[in-house]
Design a protein around this motif. Structure first.
Motif, short mmCIF file in Angstrom:
data_model
loop_
_atom_site.label_atom_id
_atom_site.label_comp_id
_atom_site.label_asym_id
_atom_site.label_seq_id
_atom_site.Cartn_x
_atom_site.Cartn_y
_atom_site.Cartn_z
N TRP A 87 -14.92 -4.82 -8.13
CA TRP A 87 -15.12 -3.88 -9.23
C TRP A 87 -15.90 -2.65 -8.78
O TRP A 87 -15.61 -1.53 -9.17
N LEU A 88 -16.89 -2.87 -7.91
CA LEU A 88 -17.76 -1.77 -7.49
C LEU A 88 -17.30 -1.07 -6.22
O LEU A 88 -17.45 0.15 -6.08
N PHE A 89 -16.77 -1.84 -5.29
CA PHE A 89 -16.57 -1.31 -3.93
C PHE A 89 -15.11 -1.15 -3.51
O PHE A 89 -14.85 -0.85 -2.35
N GLN A 90 -14.18 -1.35 -4.44
CA GLN A 90 -12.79 -1.03 -4.11
C GLN A 90 -12.69 0.47 -3.87
O GLN A 90 -13.26 1.28 -4.60
N ARG A 91 -11.95 0.84 -2.83
CA ARG A 91 -11.84 2.26 -2.47
C ARG A 91 -10.82 2.96 -3.36
O ARG A 91 -9.76 2.41 -3.68
N VAL A 92 -11.17 4.17 -3.78
CA VAL A 92 -10.28 5.01 -4.57
C VAL A 92 -10.30 6.41 -3.97
O VAL A 92 -11.19 6.76 -3.21
N ASP A 93 -9.31 7.21 -4.32
CA ASP A 93 -9.26 8.58 -3.80
C ASP A 93 -10.49 9.36 -4.25
O ASP A 93 -10.95 9.22 -5.38
N ASN A 94 -11.02 10.19 -3.35
CA ASN A 94 -12.29 10.88 -3.64
C ASN A 94 -12.13 12.35 -4.04
O ASN A 94 -13.09 13.12 -4.02
N SER A 95 -10.91 12.75 -4.42
CA SER A 95 -10.68 14.17 -4.76
C SER A 95 -11.59 14.64 -5.89
O SER A 95 -12.12 15.76 -5.85
#
Length: 439
Positions: free
Chosen positions: A5-13
């Motif tokens: 929930w906290l540390f899944q990577r997502v796009d940082n745009s």
């Protein structure tokens, strides 16, 4: 489950674009204070400032050095914008802004406190990993993703702020339209909207729109089907506030927050089309996981509980001001009044009344007539001034104050020697009269 929930990577745009906008805005805030005369009026011309109680050691620099102070702060903002020495530059701005916030409250604004919170957020997040000088100089730093907690953090923080701002308006003077009418009274000469803002129907529109917008903005931005119309309403709401209330960068900062509610694909396509888009499902647990979770476990309970403290302090916060600051109680009341300070000189036997204009600016005089904490601080300053001459004094304050244009009442017990009175941060100060039996 928590790690995912906290540390899944997502796009940082969204974070990268926000950093650039945020850097421009905080630069404008710092350098704008120089050119608008705010520094001169607030920090240079007054003989002294009313700092947050307990932070007396924070005082403006002498002479014109506060111009240099704000010049340096604005330079840090430029470095944040371009992402150069990011951690140092955002740390420098955070420290300098927090010091100014604590050293004076004559120009207190809830948005100044919000800026501290967002600066701390920007200090925690990896906002310089793309489209930054740091990433160009150190390619190992470059990343196109971020942990999901970045988005969750800012969304939850904004939900707290907006929700409390909405709930605070649920009291009789706001719901009657009286407060919106007072807020608009001095806007009569505004181009195009001045006359409209004097109409009673406009006051009720402002009344209900203010409550509902603050209450619903975060939930409706989170819901895909209502996101775009809510964003359009947000543009209207914040531009209206910018024009009518002249509150600096904060309407535009509020609009920039919306980046975190739109899909990463849309933000990427609109603002950073040349950047690779991150679409993997990957969980990377950092070495400092426990430290981060510890920060969250302290931060959010504090943010939730801090605005509630006035409920456990005796008296009406609109009257006493105890528990008012840092509680998102924005534009809720108007206070006016007069106060006289009687000095009984125990050394010489003389009795004198203070000419407040000899010590205070016009804005400080208004606050030293209506705000109990400022009245207490001014009394302590007067006591110190006489003590420097080797004289001991008693100070008695006769303050009669009106809230929202109601009848004036005695604010401070006139029989209490304010030179010896104590200030209690956490409980009611008994020298502030309550008048609860009269209401």
């Amino acid at each position: 489950m928590l790690n995912k929930w906290l540390f899944q990577r997502v796009d940082n745009s969204s974070l990268i674009v926000f950093r650039i906008i945020f850097g421009i805005l905080i630069t404008a805030e710092a350098w704008g204070a120089i050119f608008t005369g705010w520094i001169r009026r607030t920090l240079i011309e007054p003989q002294f400032t009313f700092n947050f109680i307990g932070f007396d050691f924070l005082q403006p620099l002498p002479g014109n050095w506060m111009y240099v102070y704000y010049g340096v702060m604005g330079f840090f903002g430029v470095l944040v914008t371009i992402g150069y020495k990011y951690k140092w530059s955002i740390s420098g701005y955070t420290l300098m802004w927090t010091c100014v916030y604590l050293m004076q409250k004559s120009s207190y604004n809830n948005h100044y406190y919000l800026l501290i919170l967002i600066l701390v957020f920007m200090l925690l997040v990896p906002a310089n990993t793309y489209a930054s000088v740091d990433a160009k100089l150190n390619p190992k730093l470059k990343q196109i993703s971020m942990p999901r907690w970045v988005v969750l953090f800012i969304v939850f923080q904004l939900w707290i702020v907006y929700t409390y701002a909405s709930v605070a308006k649920l009291y009789p003077d706001w719901l009657s339209g009286e407060v919106p009418a007072m807020l608009m009274k001095n806007k009569k000469n505004y181009w195009l909207v001045g006359e409209i803002l004097q109409q009673s129907w406009a006051h009720y529109v402002i009344l209900y729109f203010g409550i509902l917008f603050d209450l619903l903005i975060v939930p409706l931005l989170l819901y895909r089907k209502t996101r775009l119309p809510m964003f359009c309403l947000a543009i209207f709401f914040h531009l209206f506030n910018s024009y009518v209330f002249r509150i600096g960068i904060f309407p535009y900062l509020s609009l920039a927050f919306c980046l975190f509610f739109f899909s990463a694909e849309l933000v990427h396509r609109r603002f950073l089309p040349k950047k690779p888009f991150y679409d993997k499902e990957e969980v990377i647990v950092p070495e400092h996981r426990n430290l981060l979770i510890g920060i969250f476990c302290f931060w959010f309970p504090f943010q939730i509980l801090m605005p509630l403290r006035h409920w456990v302090i005796k008296g009406d916060v609109l009257w006493t001001e105890e528990g008012h600051r840092m509680s998102w109680r924005m534009m809720l009341r108007s206070k006016s009044g007069t106060a006289s300070y009687k000095i009984v000189n125990k050394t010489t036997g003389e009795v004198n009344y203070v000419k407040k204009g000899d010590y205070l600016s016009r804005k400080q005089i208004r606050q030293a007539s209506t705000k109990p904490d400022v009245i207490w601080q001014f009394s302590q300053r007067l006591k110190e001034m006489y003590a420097e001459k080797g004289e001991e004094v008693e100070i008695y304050v006769n303050a009669r104050v009106s809230v929202n244009h109601k009848d004036r009442k005695q604010l401070i017990d006139p029989n209490v020697n304010m030179a010896e009175a104590k200030w209690d941060y956490f409980f009611h100060n008994d020298w502030i009269l309550l008048h609860e039996d009269e209401d």
